[in-house]
Motif scaffolding. Structure first.
Motif, PDB file in Angstrom:
ATOM      1  N   THR A  97     -12.306  43.730 -12.023  1.00 55.43           N
ATOM      2  CA  THR A  97     -11.941  44.116 -13.380  1.00 55.43           C
ATOM      3  C   THR A  97     -10.528  44.664 -13.427  1.00 55.43           C
ATOM      4  O   THR A  97      -9.739  44.333 -14.322  1.00 55.43           O
ATOM      5  N   LEU A  98     -10.217  45.494 -12.447  1.00 56.10           N
ATOM      6  CA  LEU A  98      -8.879  46.096 -12.414  1.00 56.10           C
ATOM      7  C   LEU A  98      -7.808  45.015 -12.305  1.00 56.10           C
ATOM      8  O   LEU A  98      -6.852  44.968 -13.093  1.00 56.10           O
ATOM      9  N   LEU A  99      -7.999  44.119 -11.329  1.00 58.78           N
ATOM     10  CA  LEU A  99      -6.996  43.067 -11.135  1.00 58.78           C
ATOM     11  C   LEU A  99      -6.906  42.182 -12.373  1.00 58.78           C
ATOM     12  O   LEU A  99      -5.826  41.798 -12.815  1.00 58.78           O
ATOM     13  N   TRP A 100      -8.053  41.893 -12.941  1.00 63.76           N
ATOM     14  CA  TRP A 100      -8.101  41.031 -14.117  1.00 63.76           C
ATOM     15  C   TRP A 100      -7.333  41.658 -15.269  1.00 63.76           C
ATOM     16  O   TRP A 100      -6.540  41.007 -15.957  1.00 63.76           O
ATOM     17  N   ARG A 101      -7.541  42.955 -15.473  1.00 64.69           N
ATOM     18  CA  ARG A 101      -6.885  43.608 -16.614  1.00 64.69           C
ATOM     19  C   ARG A 101      -5.397  43.748 -16.389  1.00 64.69           C
ATOM     20  O   ARG A 101      -4.601  43.570 -17.314  1.00 64.69           O
ATOM     21  N   VAL A 102      -5.014  44.055 -15.145  1.00 63.61           N
ATOM     22  CA  VAL A 102      -3.581  44.108 -14.860  1.00 63.61           C
ATOM     23  C   VAL A 102      -2.959  42.748 -15.112  1.00 63.61           C
ATOM     24  O   VAL A 102      -1.875  42.635 -15.690  1.00 63.61           O
ATOM     25  N   TYR A 103      -3.717  41.716 -14.732  1.00 64.26           N
ATOM     26  CA  TYR A 103      -3.192  40.368 -14.918  1.00 64.26           C
ATOM     27  C   TYR A 103      -3.025  40.058 -16.395  1.00 64.26           C
ATOM     28  O   TYR A 103      -2.008  39.517 -16.835  1.00 64.26           O
ATOM     29  N   HIS A 104      -4.040  40.436 -17.185  1.00 62.44           N
ATOM     30  CA  HIS A 104      -3.946  40.092 -18.597  1.00 62.44           C
ATOM     31  C   HIS A 104      -2.934  40.947 -19.331  1.00 62.44           C
ATOM     32  O   HIS A 104      -2.311  40.488 -20.283  1.00 62.44           O
ATOM     33  N   ALA A 105      -2.756  42.191 -18.843  1.00 61.38           N
ATOM     34  CA  ALA A 105      -1.742  43.037 -19.473  1.00 61.38           C
ATOM     35  C   ALA A 105      -0.353  42.449 -19.249  1.00 61.38           C
ATOM     36  O   ALA A 105       0.548  42.626 -20.070  1.00 61.38           O
ATOM     37  N   ALA A 106      -0.186  41.749 -18.133  1.00 56.75           N
ATOM     38  CA  ALA A 106       1.132  41.235 -17.785  1.00 56.75           C
ATOM     39  C   ALA A 106       1.225  39.736 -18.024  1.00 56.75           C
ATOM     40  O   ALA A 106       2.194  39.115 -17.603  1.00 56.75           O
ATOM     41  N   ASN A 107       0.225  39.170 -18.655  1.00 56.45           N
ATOM     42  CA  ASN A 107       0.201  37.720 -18.775  1.00 56.45           C
ATOM     43  C   ASN A 107       1.327  37.240 -19.682  1.00 56.45           C
ATOM     44  O   ASN A 107       1.479  37.707 -20.805  1.00 56.45           O
ATOM     45  N   ARG A 108       2.085  36.316 -19.156  1.00 58.32           N
ATOM     46  CA  ARG A 108       3.218  35.805 -19.914  1.00 58.32           C
ATOM     47  C   ARG A 108       3.085  34.307 -20.105  1.00 58.32           C
ATOM     48  O   ARG A 108       3.989  33.552 -19.830  1.00 58.32           O
ATOM     49  N   GLY A 109       1.914  33.912 -20.547  1.00 58.45           N
ATOM     50  CA  GLY A 109       1.717  32.506 -20.806  1.00 58.45           C
ATOM     51  C   GLY A 109       1.494  31.723 -19.535  1.00 58.45           C
ATOM     52  O   GLY A 109       1.208  32.299 -18.486  1.00 58.45           O
ATOM     53  N   PRO A 110       1.601  30.417 -19.611  1.00 57.69           N
ATOM     54  CA  PRO A 110       1.366  29.594 -18.407  1.00 57.69           C
ATOM     55  C   PRO A 110       2.385  29.897 -17.331  1.00 57.69           C
ATOM     56  O   PRO A 110       3.517  30.295 -17.599  1.00 57.69           O
ATOM     57  N   LEU A 111       1.929  29.697 -16.115  1.00 55.94           N
ATOM     58  CA  LEU A 111       2.733  30.050 -14.958  1.00 55.94           C
ATOM     59  C   LEU A 111       3.934  29.112 -14.852  1.00 55.94           C
ATOM     60  O   LEU A 111       3.818  27.904 -15.002  1.00 55.94           O
ATOM     61  N   ALA A 112       5.086  29.686 -14.583  1.00 52.18           N
ATOM     62  CA  ALA A 112       6.278  28.868 -14.378  1.00 52.18           C
ATOM     63  C   ALA A 112       6.160  28.143 -13.048  1.00 52.18           C
ATOM     64  O   ALA A 112       5.480  28.620 -12.148  1.00 52.18           O
ATOM     65  N   PRO A 113       6.770  26.992 -12.931  1.00 51.37           N
ATOM     66  CA  PRO A 113       6.749  26.324 -11.621  1.00 51.37           C
ATOM     67  C   PRO A 113       7.475  27.153 -10.576  1.00 51.37           C
ATOM     68  O   PRO A 113       8.274  28.038 -10.901  1.00 51.37           O
ATOM     69  N   LEU A 114       7.166  26.850  -9.333  1.00 51.14           N
ATOM     70  CA  LEU A 114       7.747  27.617  -8.225  1.00 51.14           C
ATOM     71  C   LEU A 114       9.266  27.542  -8.277  1.00 51.14           C
ATOM     72  O   LEU A 114       9.839  26.468  -8.400  1.00 51.14           O
ATOM     73  N   SER A 115       9.885  28.696  -8.159  1.00 51.89           N
ATOM     74  CA  SER A 115      11.349  28.717  -8.191  1.00 51.89           C
ATOM     75  C   SER A 115      11.901  28.674  -6.769  1.00 51.89           C
ATOM     76  O   SER A 115      11.265  29.137  -5.827  1.00 51.89           O
ATOM     77  N   GLU A 116      13.068  28.112  -6.673  1.00 50.90           N
ATOM     78  CA  GLU A 116      13.757  28.057  -5.381  1.00 50.90           C
ATOM     79  C   GLU A 116      13.934  29.449  -4.796  1.00 50.90           C
ATOM     80  O   GLU A 116      13.794  29.688  -3.599  1.00 50.90           O
ATOM     81  N   GLN A 117      14.201  30.394  -5.690  1.00 51.33           N
ATOM     82  CA  GLN A 117      14.479  31.770  -5.277  1.00 51.33           C
ATOM     83  C   GLN A 117      13.279  32.395  -4.577  1.00 51.33           C
ATOM     84  O   GLN A 117      13.436  33.170  -3.633  1.00 51.33           O
ATOM     85  N   LEU A 118      12.077  32.038  -5.054  1.00 51.76           N
ATOM     86  CA  LEU A 118      10.883  32.677  -4.489  1.00 51.76           C
ATOM     87  C   LEU A 118      10.556  32.107  -3.111  1.00 51.76           C
ATOM     88  O   LEU A 118      10.155  32.832  -2.213  1.00 51.76           O
ATOM     89  N   VAL A 119      10.731  30.816  -2.950  1.00 54.14           N
ATOM     90  CA  VAL A 119      10.294  30.169  -1.719  1.00 54.14           C
ATOM     91  C   VAL A 119      11.323  30.324  -0.603  1.00 54.14           C
ATOM     92  O   VAL A 119      10.978  30.343   0.573  1.00 54.14           O
ATOM     93  N   SER A 120      12.580  30.506  -1.006  1.00 50.68           N
ATOM     94  CA  SER A 120      13.660  30.446  -0.024  1.00 50.68           C
ATOM     95  C   SER A 120      13.537  31.532   1.044  1.00 50.68           C
ATOM     96  O   SER A 120      13.416  32.722   0.745  1.00 50.68           O
TER      97      SER A 120
END
Lengths: 100, 203
Positions: free
Chosen positions: B107-130
């Protein structure tokens, strides 16, 4: 694209399984294995949040958690070896010297 | 496709973690842990953290699990160490507690997720994987924690060596000529080698 919430729920599930194992097992090493499982579930949640926020901080924290888990395993297993040498068992039910 | 991979490895992780906590023989539990860690490493790759996946396999599934197996082998623990796997009351209480805990954390993780939900997930960025960006941040912003972790590992190595040392070795440590003075070293010239199944328990 898989929603992040699936990862979070999987992480919570793995953590709960690890909790049940740490509470029910008698063998000290099995308890240790359950704790490693819980650490890994936390790592999964951190990486999932890192993906959600598109930030690397979560991944860096996981890096540190890995190092701390290695240190913990080394010291904990050395403790179990020392205990086994003294008591000839690592059954935590029989290691009750400091229990009330 | 991605969903299929996720479902497959999520199922694998849960099933093998059940083996970890439920199997009587600790060696099988350890093997289950290897499987769980590998499945979670695949999920790390899906989440755009390939370096962490490699670290997970190398450090967890490689080093730490081998350490566990080594200690299991040294102590020769098989299933007779735990003839009674807990009274049923304690087991069911633990399972109930874990279920409640799962509900809370989920429940905690779910609510944190929904509080921060910003629509559909963006595709993986170069910055994150690098890996280059990760290393840059690690050695710039997180340099002090990095050094502290190095120190922690050093302390852990020393502590493991001291803890796993045999008591006789500790006594003989002060007298360098121990075997010569005692004069009984007919078959075992080295006091540290007379009981090899307990040697080298440290890291």
């Amino acid at each position: 694209m898989i929603p992040i919430s699936w990862y979070l729920l999987l992480s919570a599930l793995l953590f709960a399984i690890g909790t049940a194992g740490a509470l029910t097992r008698r063998n000290g090493i099995s308890i240790f294995l359950s704790i490693e499982l819980m650490l890994n579930a936390a790592n999964l949640a951190l990486v999932a949040y890192s993906r959600m926020w598109d930030a690397r901080t979560g991944q860096l924290v996981v890096f540190f958690v890995l190092a701390v888990a290695a240190a913990e395993a080394a010291v904990g297993l050395a403790l179990f070896i020392a205990i086994y040498r003294q008591r000839r068992t690592i059954d935590v039910n029989r290691l009750n010297l400091m229990r009330w | 496709m991605e969903t299929a991979i996720f479902l497959l490895f999520a199922f694998l992780a849960v099933a093998s973690s059940l083996v970890v906590v439920a199997h009587k023989n600790p060696v099988y539990s350890t093997m289950g842990l290897v499987l769980t860690l590998s499945a979670v490493a695949v999920l790390f790759v899906l989440l755009g953290a390939p370096f962490l996946a490699v670290l997970q396999i190398l450090i967890y599934a490689g080093a730490i699990v081998v350490l566990f197996l080594f200690v299991l082998m040294l102590l020769n623990i098989t299933r007779e160490e735990m003839p009674q796997s807990g009274q049923p009351v304690q087991r069911w209480t633990a399972i109930l507690g874990a279920a409640i805990f799962f509900g809370l954390v989920g429940t905690l993780l779910w609510r944190v997720y929904h509080a921060a939900n910003r629509g559909p997930l963006a595709p993986l960025s170069e910055q994150l994987v690098s890996l280059k960006a990760l290393a840059g941040e690690l050695f710039a912003e997180y340099l002090l924690p990095f050094e502290i972790v190095g120190l922690l590992l050093l302390v852990a190595v020393i502590a493991a060596t001291v803890l796993a040392r045999r008591p006789e070795d500790a006594e003989n440590a002060g007298t360098a000529v121990g075997p010569v003075l005692t004069g009984t070293a007919t078959t075992e010239p080295d006091p540290s080698g007379q009981n090899p199944d307990f040697g080298g328990g440290g890291r």
